[in-house]
Design an enzyme around this catalytic site. Structure first.
Site, PDB file in Angstrom:
ATOM      1  N   PRO A   1       0.842  -1.216   0.000  1.00  0.00           N
ATOM      2  CA  PRO A   1       0.000   0.000   0.000  1.00  0.00           C
ATOM      3  C   PRO A   1       0.868   1.253   0.000  1.00  0.00           C
ATOM      4  O   PRO A   1       1.789   1.381   0.799  1.00  0.00           O
ATOM      5  CB  PRO A   1      -0.787  -0.103   1.309  1.00  0.00           C
ATOM      6  CG  PRO A   1      -0.634  -1.510   1.763  1.00  0.00           C
ATOM      7  CD  PRO A   1       0.636  -2.031   1.186  1.00  0.00           C
ATOM      8  N   GLU A   2       0.600   2.131  -0.933  1.00  0.00           N
ATOM      9  CA  GLU A   2       1.315   3.396  -1.022  1.00  0.00           C
ATOM     10  C   GLU A   2       0.376   4.517  -0.581  1.00  0.00           C
ATOM     11  O   GLU A   2      -0.787   4.276  -0.266  1.00  0.00           O
ATOM     12  CB  GLU A   2       1.792   3.621  -2.462  1.00  0.00           C
ATOM     13  CG  GLU A   2       2.804   2.587  -2.947  1.00  0.00           C
ATOM     14  CD  GLU A   2       4.208   2.856  -2.420  1.00  0.00           C
ATOM     15  OE1 GLU A   2       4.426   3.897  -1.757  1.00  0.00           O
ATOM     16  OE2 GLU A   2       5.088   2.017  -2.656  1.00  0.00           O
TER      17      GLU A   2
END
Ligand SMILES: [Zn+2]
Length: 273
Positions: A2-3
């Site tokens: 997840p960014e």
């Protein structure tokens, strides 16, 4: 992994379901993830309202009257709101229950974190995990002038400066690679040798790239919410990221892959100088 865009899309998806809602129970199915869960978390949160949600870097923040709960999704985590009766699977580690609904954190690789920062521990910005973070890339303080000024003393490559997180947060490998392509900057260029004019292009490219990812994620928002929803980390059509050997979408030169630090970088030798 997840960014920043995924975390922001998650926040936007969760907010209408949990803001101004009261925690009625906390269910812990293990002792912790990357770090132990906060001691007495159920006693600390039960009966209290989530006033609002927030985000700092890749930390999702739930603000309460007496402190802030921080979530980090680690390598593989995601959060969903679902009916509290939904049977957990083995990677569902912690629920915040709001009556008939639960905010459930799933994290197969368990690098995620849940931390509690009480108000009486001081300002949240001074939290040990937050205080060294750079500026937010979508906030006005992220400017070409800042990049230019701070980078004058840096001999490191621009890609590594972007990804270090102490100047600007949230520009992970995908977004660094794509933004440098759009700005026409070779990822190996020394940060201290890039002109202000080129930093203007880069800052705009970073903003555009992240905003587009958030917008695209917003269109798949329903995937974050619901019983059967998957995390829905979105695949975009990239210019260079993970396209080694494939033709550049602008000039048809094969995209190159190099290693910088421990990470792969992708760029076009024709389009990026
Ligand atoms: Zn090219």
């Amino acid at each position: 992994m997840p960014e920043l865009p995924e975390v922001e899309v998650t926040r936007r998806g969760l907010a209408p379901h949990i803001e101004q809602q009261r925690v009625t129970a906390v269910v812990l199915r293990r002792a912790g993830l990357r770090w132990p869960f906060p001691v007495d978390l159920a006693a600390c949160l039960t009966g209290h309202y989530v006033l609002e949600t927030g985000r700092r870097g890749k930390y999702l923040l739930l603000h309460f009257k007496h402190g802030t709960l921080l979530y980090h999704l680690g390598m593989s985590g995601h959060l969903r709101v679902l009916p509290v009766t939904t049977i957990p699977d083995k990677h569902d580690h912690i629920d915040l229950v709001f009556g008939a609904q639960a905010l459930r954190m799933t994290d197969p690789r368990r690098f995620g974190a849940v931390l509690w920062h009480p108000h009486d521990a001081g300002p949240l910005e001074q939290h040990v995990l937050l205080r060294n973070l750079g500026v937010e890339p979508l906030q006005p303080e992220f400017t070409a002038e800042l990049m230019y000024r701070v980078s004058r003393q840096r001999s490191a490559a621009i890609k590594q400066v972007l990804m270090a997180g102490d100047l600007v947060v949230g520009v992970g490998n995908i977004y660094a690679s794509e933004s440098l392509f759009k700005a026409g900057i070779n990822p190996r260029t020394q940060a201290g040798r890039i002109s202000l004019a080129r930093y203007r292009l880069l800052v705009q490219a970073i903003r555009d790239t992240l905003a587009a990812a958030i917008e695209q994620g917003g269109s798949t928002l329903k995937d974050f919410i619901g019983v059967n929803g998957q995390s829905g980390y979105f695949q975009q059509s990239y210019f260079v990221y993970a396209r080694e050997g494939k033709p550049c979408r602008i000039c048809a030169e094969p995209v190159r892959q190099i290693r910088q630090g421990q990470r792969a970088s992708f760029y076009c030798v024709q389009c990026q100088k």
